[in-house]
Scaffold this motif. Sequence first.
Motif, PDB file in Angstrom:
ATOM      1  N   SER A   1      11.353  -1.962   9.734  1.00 26.83           N
ATOM      2  CA  SER A   1      12.130  -0.718   9.451  1.00 26.83           C
ATOM      3  C   SER A   1      11.658  -0.502   7.847  1.00 26.83           C
ATOM      4  O   SER A   1      11.713   0.474   7.391  1.00 26.83           O
ATOM      5  N   GLU A   2      11.348  -1.691   7.088  1.00 25.74           N
ATOM      6  CA  GLU A   2      11.028  -1.075   5.719  1.00 25.74           C
ATOM      7  C   GLU A   2       9.674  -0.601   5.713  1.00 25.74           C
ATOM      8  O   GLU A   2       9.527   0.453   4.834  1.00 25.74           O
TER       9      GLU A   2
ATOM     10  N   THR B   1       0.863  -1.143   0.122  1.00 31.93           N
ATOM     11  CA  THR B   1      -0.017   0.181  -0.074  1.00 31.93           C
ATOM     12  C   THR B   1       0.824   1.158   0.035  1.00 31.93           C
ATOM     13  O   THR B   1       0.672   2.179  -0.792  1.00 31.93           O
ATOM     14  N   GLU B   2       1.845   1.103   0.764  1.00 28.83           N
ATOM     15  CA  GLU B   2       2.814   2.374   0.808  1.00 28.83           C
ATOM     16  C   GLU B   2       3.426   2.524  -0.519  1.00 28.83           C
ATOM     17  O   GLU B   2       3.657   3.711  -0.830  1.00 28.83           O
ATOM     18  N   PHE B   3       3.868   1.396  -0.963  1.00 30.03           N
ATOM     19  CA  PHE B   3       4.845   1.627  -2.290  1.00 30.03           C
ATOM     20  C   PHE B   3       4.024   2.225  -3.462  1.00 30.03           C
ATOM     21  O   PHE B   3       4.252   2.953  -4.213  1.00 30.03           O
ATOM     22  N   ILE B   4       2.384   1.724  -3.506  1.00 31.75           N
ATOM     23  CA  ILE B   4       1.498   2.260  -4.550  1.00 31.75           C
ATOM     24  C   ILE B   4       1.173   3.638  -4.302  1.00 31.75           C
ATOM     25  O   ILE B   4       1.431   4.595  -5.147  1.00 31.75           O
ATOM     26  N   LEU B   5       0.936   4.136  -2.968  1.00 29.57           N
ATOM     27  CA  LEU B   5       0.560   5.488  -2.875  1.00 29.57           C
ATOM     28  C   LEU B   5       2.033   6.326  -3.002  1.00 29.57           C
ATOM     29  O   LEU B   5       1.857   7.559  -3.395  1.00 29.57           O
ATOM     30  N   GLY B   6       3.092   5.832  -2.648  1.00 32.54           N
ATOM     31  CA  GLY B   6       4.352   6.489  -2.779  1.00 32.54           C
ATOM     32  C   GLY B   6       4.818   6.875  -4.277  1.00 32.54           C
ATOM     33  O   GLY B   6       4.847   8.199  -4.519  1.00 32.54           O
ATOM     34  N   ASN B   7       4.387   5.693  -5.107  1.00 32.54           N
ATOM     35  CA  ASN B   7       4.484   5.937  -6.436  1.00 32.54           C
ATOM     36  C   ASN B   7       3.640   7.027  -7.084  1.00 32.54           C
ATOM     37  O   ASN B   7       3.823   7.777  -8.085  1.00 32.54           O
TER      38      ASN B   7
ATOM     39  N   LEU C   1      13.547  -0.304  -2.120  1.00 32.38           N
ATOM     40  CA  LEU C   1      13.108  -0.863  -0.680  1.00 32.38           C
ATOM     41  C   LEU C   1      11.996  -2.036  -1.226  1.00 32.38           C
ATOM     42  O   LEU C   1      12.235  -2.807  -0.357  1.00 32.38           O
ATOM     43  N   LEU C   2      11.320  -1.929  -2.113  1.00 32.94           N
ATOM     44  CA  LEU C   2      10.372  -2.864  -2.379  1.00 32.94           C
ATOM     45  C   LEU C   2      11.305  -4.309  -2.943  1.00 32.94           C
ATOM     46  O   LEU C   2      10.875  -5.523  -2.389  1.00 32.94           O
ATOM     47  N   MET C   3      12.275  -4.063  -3.700  1.00 27.58           N
ATOM     48  CA  MET C   3      13.014  -5.322  -4.002  1.00 27.58           C
ATOM     49  C   MET C   3      13.767  -5.710  -2.651  1.00 27.58           C
ATOM     50  O   MET C   3      14.021  -7.014  -2.712  1.00 27.58           O
TER      51      MET C   3
ATOM     52  N   LEU D   1       7.478   4.990   4.607  1.00 24.21           N
ATOM     53  CA  LEU D   1       6.524   6.101   4.989  1.00 24.21           C
ATOM     54  C   LEU D   1       7.049   7.353   4.654  1.00 24.21           C
ATOM     55  O   LEU D   1       6.152   8.262   4.283  1.00 24.21           O
ATOM     56  N   TYR D   2       8.263   7.634   4.724  1.00 23.75           N
ATOM     57  CA  TYR D   2       9.062   8.940   4.555  1.00 23.75           C
ATOM     58  C   TYR D   2       8.573   9.418   3.084  1.00 23.75           C
ATOM     59  O   TYR D   2       8.270  10.395   2.998  1.00 23.75           O
ATOM     60  N   PRO D   3       9.260   8.738   2.058  1.00 22.51           N
ATOM     61  CA  PRO D   3       9.190   9.264   0.881  1.00 22.51           C
ATOM     62  C   PRO D   3       7.365   9.152   0.294  1.00 22.51           C
ATOM     63  O   PRO D   3       6.980   9.980  -0.581  1.00 22.51           O
ATOM     64  N   LEU D   4       6.646   8.401   0.946  1.00 18.56           N
ATOM     65  CA  LEU D   4       5.158   8.510   0.845  1.00 18.56           C
ATOM     66  C   LEU D   4       4.718  10.019   1.557  1.00 18.56           C
ATOM     67  O   LEU D   4       4.213  10.761   0.833  1.00 18.56           O
ATOM     68  N   SER D   5       4.571  10.106   2.654  1.00 17.54           N
ATOM     69  CA  SER D   5       4.047  10.955   3.428  1.00 17.54           C
ATOM     70  C   SER D   5       4.616  12.409   3.113  1.00 17.54           C
ATOM     71  O   SER D   5       3.730  13.258   2.890  1.00 17.54           O
ATOM     72  N   HIS D   6       5.948  12.526   3.007  1.00 16.72           N
ATOM     73  CA  HIS D   6       6.494  13.975   2.838  1.00 16.72           C
ATOM     74  C   HIS D   6       5.957  14.424   1.296  1.00 16.72           C
ATOM     75  O   HIS D   6       5.752  15.765   1.018  1.00 16.72           O
ATOM     76  N   SER D   7       5.964  13.405   0.343  1.00 18.63           N
ATOM     77  CA  SER D   7       5.607  13.845  -1.064  1.00 18.63           C
ATOM     78  C   SER D   7       4.239  14.378  -1.086  1.00 18.63           C
ATOM     79  O   SER D   7       3.766  15.160  -1.788  1.00 18.63           O
TER      80      SER D   7
END
Length: 302
Positions: free
Chosen positions: A264-265, A15-21, A62-64, A270-276
């Motif tokens: 940790s993952e 979910t974080e990966f999709i929202l972040g992208n 991070l996903l990899m 959460l950082y590149p998602l939220s700040h964006s």
Amino acid sequence: MVNLLPSIFSVLITTEFILGNFANGIIALVNCIDWVKRHKMSSADQILTALAVSRIVLLWVLLMNWYTVVLHPGLYSLEVRIFVRIALTVSNHFNIWFAASLSIFYLLKVANFSSFIFLYLKRRVKSVLLIILLGTLVFLVPHLAILCIYENIQTNEYERNITQKTKLRDIFHFSYMNLFMLVNFTPFSMSLTSFLLLIISLWNHLKKMQLSGKGSQDISTKVHIRAMQTVVSFLFLYVSYFLALVTLVESYNRLHNTLLVMLSEALAMLYPLSHSFILIWGNKKLRQALKTIRKMIRFPYH
């Protein structure tokens, strides 16, 4: 419950990966479309676009790492390990330095000081940012060099006793972690300094407004506050991201706790998602684009 943790964290991280992208894709796409239309791009949009691209790469790395370390550890070969570590180092480097550059840009554009040095830098903001970004290679090159040497020491066997081998590994681990701390602390300290200077500039501006008998809700005050909100959100989110990153780096070398890796993952993404999303909220053009997309999703046939 323990067996369910990987599945729970997989849903969260996906979910974080999709929202972040999605968030970073909006930033990059909107600015690129605007650039094609206007045949020019402002310095702020250039930094935002570069930051968005670096964060998209970071999310994929991070996903990899999650996929190979937690879900399919059998795929975590030596080659994959080295590739992920190098990719994580490079994407993290540009991510934090572009974010720091954005903080410095806000400082030079928004703050008002009578200092000759500040005024000189303010007039040459593009050159200042370019020098900073080029200067970061001084950190990146030795960081990658020590990383490669450290990985080589960990994976190759030497014709010496185990005590000598362990000492050499510990020396390079200590050197690598010190450089890692320096590389990550430097842009954080620059952003923190920018935030403190913005507070001082706002304070001076409010005192001038009070002396002149004007209200405090002028345009300059609002711009100061919005810039400070953007910078302080980066600082708070980066602290949690940095702690997660340290845990991930240590998990490669000394820690072997799967639960720590999963936490940790999730925290790192959460950082590149939220700040964006915060950057989108603080930018009128990006905010309008997000509203348009939401309307299209709600009413696809209208």
